[in-house]
Design a protein around this motif. Structure first.
Motif, PDB file in Angstrom:
ATOM      1  N   GLU A 269       0.619  -0.896  -0.188  1.00 23.82           N
ATOM      2  CA  GLU A 269      -0.165  -0.300   0.095  1.00 23.82           C
ATOM      3  C   GLU A 269       0.870   1.127   0.007  1.00 23.82           C
ATOM      4  O   GLU A 269       1.978   1.560   0.953  1.00 23.82           O
ATOM      5  CB  GLU A 269      -1.434   0.087   1.441  1.00 23.82           C
ATOM      6  CG  GLU A 269      -2.241  -1.345   1.542  1.00 23.82           C
ATOM      7  CD  GLU A 269      -2.356  -1.492   1.031  1.00 23.82           C
ATOM      8  OE1 GLU A 269      -3.002  -0.570  -0.182  1.00 23.82           O
ATOM      9  OE2 GLU A 269      -2.877  -2.538   0.285  1.00 23.82           O
ATOM     10  N   GLY A 270       0.594   1.976  -0.565  1.00 24.44           N
ATOM     11  CA  GLY A 270       1.867   3.564  -0.571  1.00 24.44           C
ATOM     12  C   GLY A 270       0.614   4.911  -1.121  1.00 24.44           C
ATOM     13  O   GLY A 270      -0.892   4.274  -1.548  1.00 24.44           O
ATOM     14  N   THR A 271       1.020   5.978  -0.990  1.00 29.32           N
ATOM     15  CA  THR A 271       0.377   6.918  -1.400  1.00 29.32           C
ATOM     16  C   THR A 271       1.323   8.299  -2.600  1.00 29.32           C
ATOM     17  O   THR A 271       2.734   7.696  -1.931  1.00 29.32           O
ATOM     18  CB  THR A 271      -0.026   8.062  -0.964  1.00 29.32           C
ATOM     19  OG1 THR A 271       0.998   8.051  -0.046  1.00 29.32           O
ATOM     20  CG2 THR A 271      -1.556   6.971  -0.082  1.00 29.32           C
ATOM     21  N   ALA A 307       2.958   2.332   2.724  1.00 24.53           N
ATOM     22  CA  ALA A 307       2.845   2.816   4.520  1.00 24.53           C
ATOM     23  C   ALA A 307       3.715   2.356   5.021  1.00 24.53           C
ATOM     24  O   ALA A 307       3.306   2.682   6.165  1.00 24.53           O
ATOM     25  CB  ALA A 307       1.823   1.081   4.110  1.00 24.53           C
ATOM     26  N   GLU A 308       4.643   1.721   4.708  1.00 25.23           N
ATOM     27  CA  GLU A 308       5.742   1.204   6.478  1.00 25.23           C
ATOM     28  C   GLU A 308       6.055   2.709   5.874  1.00 25.23           C
ATOM     29  O   GLU A 308       7.428   2.929   7.183  1.00 25.23           O
ATOM     30  CB  GLU A 308       6.675   0.410   6.024  1.00 25.23           C
ATOM     31  CG  GLU A 308       5.957  -0.934   5.153  1.00 25.23           C
ATOM     32  CD  GLU A 308       5.121  -1.440   4.215  1.00 25.23           C
ATOM     33  OE1 GLU A 308       5.145  -0.607   3.800  1.00 25.23           O
ATOM     34  OE2 GLU A 308       5.131  -1.457   4.979  1.00 25.23           O
ATOM     35  N   PRO A 329      -4.020   7.278  -4.054  1.00 26.43           N
ATOM     36  CA  PRO A 329      -3.909   5.834  -3.216  1.00 26.43           C
ATOM     37  C   PRO A 329      -3.197   5.405  -4.276  1.00 26.43           C
ATOM     38  O   PRO A 329      -3.919   4.773  -5.489  1.00 26.43           O
ATOM     39  CB  PRO A 329      -4.579   5.418  -2.573  1.00 26.43           C
ATOM     40  CG  PRO A 329      -6.347   6.577  -3.300  1.00 26.43           C
ATOM     41  CD  PRO A 329      -5.330   7.166  -3.672  1.00 26.43           C
TER      42      PRO A 329
END
Lengths: 387, 160
Positions: A269-271, A307-308, A329
């Motif tokens: 997950e990320g943006t 996300a990290e 996202p």
């Protein structure tokens, strides 16, 4: 490092902080570094001979029945070797422990000043005392940032003064090395090719084959990352000492300097943290790999915040370059961009990157507002890498 | 060498080329009882941010000493060697040592062990350059018999 890196701005601790460590280190100036040290071997012919062989030194004074030791061996007789030093003081050990614990774990000798009072002869026993003469303020050198520690040793042979030995070392955190061919921000960066294919931009329907992306440069510092990619896992390094996550892969921790690490797998997950749109020159290889045709049109290079918490340079697929937005996202996916290259790329969560995809273009005015020159330079800065 | 005369300030010494082989680096480190991994273990040297193993300072010190006694002959005795390291000596490189006589004083200055007459105290500035830059700069003081010594004239080449 070799002939390359500038010292400025690379590695090292946060220089905005007052240097409390230096205040602690300074307290050791004038304290003994070694007391009653004793050479492990008396001055002896075999060690003299081995030294002369290594140095290619054929000086007549160092062989035969009247042989003396080469004066430059002075320090050799005091070395601890594999079994360690004798007579080293607690103060010296403490000083080094302070530096090691603060991340200044690497050591390199920088200066050696020796004065020889008299020759050393086989059979003589060596004893020595040493004092911590000085500790420098924090310095940044080409090697990295650290502290110079100067000791002075008085060496005796059979109890008589035989020489003095002043020695300066740098205890440091290595400067970061750059990985050639990889973006400064990530090995996964779709680095623009150094020179576009001659026919770039005109590949029509009859074009023989798709342009190929440049190959990643895989070395021992980032091999684990690419092994992860091969298994469809995006691996982030985690410092074995302070647990700080880091990406792209580096041999040491930026926060504490520790060379120990393990990995954590990114959730995927990320943006979109930032992006640029590459208009010119055209690089057909970077056209989104899921496009039906090989066009050399503009494409977005994105900086994705995972996300990290770490960021990776990559590409967003499944969305037109002018629909990419900061805050969008995205989710990781691995795509085979040609027959033997798979890359971690990102796809918007909201279909087609529509309005649900994020807060919109933001104050940078959207991709097309940026002059091509600026965009090109931004891409070069992050992706072109190799000098 | 080209000239045989007492050393004078300003004289240049014949250069000495040292091929920096892996063997030299490791042999020098072990002969000096220096077991720091960066002087013999490529993997660990790289883990510490160095592109390869590199020569330790004791070897450099020994080579500088050898250079001077090579130049000044069997009667020469080292009194003082002060060196500073710069660009590392990596395997495959070549270090060229050069020297310039800075000062010559008649008599053995401050040499308790060698009070014999007929000596001169010579101070030499030494540079060892490799392909990256100056590996070592330093100053060496030695006593030499007052008499002929090998120094380089213009462009003198090999050693005698």
């Amino acid at each position: 490092m070799r002939g390359g890196d500038d010292a400025g701005g690379l590695g090292g601790p946060d220089t905005r902080e007052p240097d409390e460590l230096y205040e602690k280190l300074r307290a050791y100036e004038g304290q003994a570094a070694a007391v009653g040290g004793r050479g492990k071997d008396p001055v002896n012919e075999p060690m003299i001979r081995h030294w002369c062989e290594a140095m290619g030194d054929t000086h007549a004074a160092y062989t035969g029945p009247e042989a003396v030791a080469p004066p430059t061996m002075l320090q050799v007789w005091t070395m601890g070797g594999l079994s360690g030093h004798s007579g080293r003081s607690e103060a010296y050990d403490e000083l080094f422990a302070l530096l090691d614990d603060a991340g200044y774990a690497s050591v390199v000798a920088t200066d050696c000043e020796q004065e020889y009072a008299r020759p050393l002869r086989p059979g003589e026993e060596i004893t020595f005392d040493a004092v911590i003469e000085s500790v420098s303020e924090r310095k940044t050198t080409k090697l990295g940032t650290g502290y110079f520690v100067t000791t002075r040793m008085d060496v005796r042979a059979d109890g008589e003064p035989a020489g003095t030995h002043r020695f300066r070392i740098l205890k440091y955190v290595p400067a970061r090395r750059r990985v050639k061919g990889a973006g400064a921000l990530g090995s996964a960066s779709p680095a623009p090719a150094p020179a576009p294919a001659p026919a770039a931009g005109v590949a029509g329907p009859g074009a023989p084959e798709r342009s190929r992306r440049p190959r990643p440069v895989i070395n021992r510092d980032n091999a684990g990352f690419w092994e992860g990619v091969a298994r469809h896992r995006l691996l982030i390094q985690r410092c074995g000492s302070c647990a700080r996550l880091r990406f792209p892969w580096l041999p040491g921790c930026n926060a504490c300097g520790s060379p120990d690490w393990d990995t954590v797998e990114a959730s995927g997950e990320g943006t979109v943290f930032s992006y640029v749109v590459m208009h010119h020159p055209p690089f057909p290889a970077f056209a989104a790999p899921d496009r039906a045709t090989d066009t050399a049109g503009p494409y977005a290079v994105v900086l994705v915040e995972l996300a990290e918490g770490v960021r990776i340079i990559s590409q967003v697929v499944g969305v037109e370059h002018d629909r990419v937005r900061i805050g969008m996202p995205v989710r990781l996916e691995f795509q085979r961009v040609d027959e033997d290259l798979e890359l971690p790329l990102f796809r918007p969560l909201a279909p087609d990157g529509g309005p649900g995809g994020g807060p919109g273009g933001g104050p940078d005015g959207g991709p097309d507002a940026a002059p091509a020159g600026v965009v090109g330079r931004a891409c070069g800065g992050s992706g072109r890498g190799g000098r | 060498m080209s000239t045989a005369s007492a050393p004078r300030a300003g004289d240049t010494l014949p250069p000495l080329e040292i091929p920096v082989t892996r063997t030299l680096i490791v042999a020098g480190a072990i002969a000096s009882r220096d077991y720091q991994d960066v002087h013999h273990d490529v993997e660990l040297a790289k883990a510490k941010g160095s592109p390869d193993i590199f020569m330790n300072i004791l070897t450099t010190n020994g080579l500088v000493g050898r250079y001077l006694t090579d130049c000044f002959g069997p009667g020469a005795t080292l009194r003082k060697v002060a060196i500073r390291l710069g660009a590392p000596n990596y395997p495959g490189d070549t270090m060229t040592l050069t020297g310039t006589v800075e000062q010559v004083e008649q008599g053995a200055v401050g040499a308790e062990g060698a009070a014999e007459g007929g000596t001169a105290t010579v101070t030499v500035n030494v540079v060892g350059a490799n392909s990256i830059g100056k590996h070592v700069t330093g100053t060496v003081t030695l006593t030499v018999p007052a008499g002929p010594v090998r120094t380089a004239g213009a462009g003198a080449g090999g050693d005698a």
